[in-house]
Design a protein around this motif. Structure first.
Motif, mmCIF file in Angstrom:
data_model
loop_
_atom_site.group_PDB
_atom_site.id
_atom_site.type_symbol
_atom_site.label_atom_id
_atom_site.label_comp_id
_atom_site.label_asym_id
_atom_site.label_seq_id
_atom_site.Cartn_x
_atom_site.Cartn_y
_atom_site.Cartn_z
ATOM 1 N N ASP A 261 -69.126 24.242 -6.399
ATOM 2 C CA ASP A 261 -69.061 25.684 -6.806
ATOM 3 C C ASP A 261 -68.092 26.728 -6.041
ATOM 4 N N ASP A 262 -67.381 25.954 -5.001
ATOM 5 C CA ASP A 262 -66.711 26.980 -3.828
ATOM 6 C C ASP A 262 -65.082 26.650 -4.079
ATOM 7 N N LEU A 263 -64.815 26.346 -5.261
ATOM 8 C CA LEU A 263 -63.292 25.908 -5.288
ATOM 9 C C LEU A 263 -62.528 27.232 -5.643
ATOM 10 N N ARG A 264 -61.338 27.282 -5.029
ATOM 11 C CA ARG A 264 -60.313 28.206 -5.236
ATOM 12 C C ARG A 264 -58.985 27.913 -4.918
ATOM 13 N N PHE A 265 -58.055 28.497 -5.420
ATOM 14 C CA PHE A 265 -56.658 28.130 -5.021
ATOM 15 C C PHE A 265 -56.177 29.305 -3.942
ATOM 16 N N GLU A 266 -55.463 28.483 -3.008
ATOM 17 C CA GLU A 266 -54.748 29.222 -2.047
ATOM 18 C C GLU A 266 -53.453 28.954 -2.089
ATOM 19 N N LEU A 267 -52.498 30.245 -1.909
ATOM 20 C CA LEU A 267 -51.304 30.149 -2.068
ATOM 21 C C LEU A 267 -50.501 29.789 -0.711
ATOM 22 N N LEU A 268 -49.765 28.822 -0.570
ATOM 23 C CA LEU A 268 -48.934 28.545 0.470
ATOM 24 C C LEU A 268 -47.602 28.604 0.263
ATOM 25 N N VAL A 269 -46.784 29.360 1.075
ATOM 26 C CA VAL A 269 -45.400 29.642 1.216
ATOM 27 C C VAL A 269 -44.563 29.244 2.111
#
Length: 179
Positions: free
Chosen positions: A167-175
């Motif tokens: 229940d701790d999934l999220r997306f992180e932006l990498l640049v």
């Protein structure tokens, strides 16, 4: 990359490639076959990673390219490039599990960055990665991508993106700034 392996060739995918690409993407991320490689998401997500409609939409979008990567006449990897104004987005990256860890991914991401710069004149490449995928994020960091700390929610309840096992999934932006 294995010295004996032939150099990969890159081409724009077509509608005729969709089923092959879906099978490739699924094999790299979901189910037991994905455990052969190191990019598996099988421990955090069940279900599908993509579907034919989603891949076809990328193939046909006017501001997008789906690259098919071939060796010995067969598709062994793919990635999506999408023009988003000042930057390009990199996604749907998959390498056949049996070829992971041999350097092919490094070759593909470098070529994708070159193509995005040449095609659209962009100065940055963006991608999103599930934030708990520390090994994968570290791999991208070694290629020059930086974590931004900018998160977007995982689409819980939408099985087109898989069935979460946590229940701790999220997306992180990498640049990455491109040369």
């Amino acid at each position: 990359m294995d010295i004996a392996a032939p150099a990969p060739t890159f081409r724009d995918a077509t509608a005729a490639d969709v089923d092959t690409l879906v099978e490739l993407i699924e094999s790299a991320y979901r189910g037991d076959s994905s455990r052969t490689g190191w990019t598996t998401e099988a421990d955090i997500l069940e279900g599908r990673r993509t579907d034919p409609e989603g891949v076809l939409a990328v193939v046909e979008a006017p501001d997008s390219r789906m690259l098919a990567v071939e060796q010995d006449g067969r598709v062994v990897a793919c990635c999506q490039l999408q023009h988003r104004g000042e930057h390009a987005y990199f996604g749907m990256f998959a390498v056949s599990p049996s070829l992971q860890g041999g350097g092919l991914g490094k070759v593909i991401i470098a070529e994708a960055e070159r193509i995005a710069q040449e095609t659209w004149g962009v100065r940055e490449m963006h991608m999103t990665v599930i934030s708990v995928r520390n090994d994968l994020i570290a791999w991208y960091e070694r290629r020059g991508y930086r974590r931004t700390g900018r998160m977007t929610p995982f689409p819980y309840g939408d099985e087109r993106f898989g069935i979460p096992r946590r229940d701790d999934l999220r997306f992180e932006l990498l640049v990455k700034e491109l040369g």
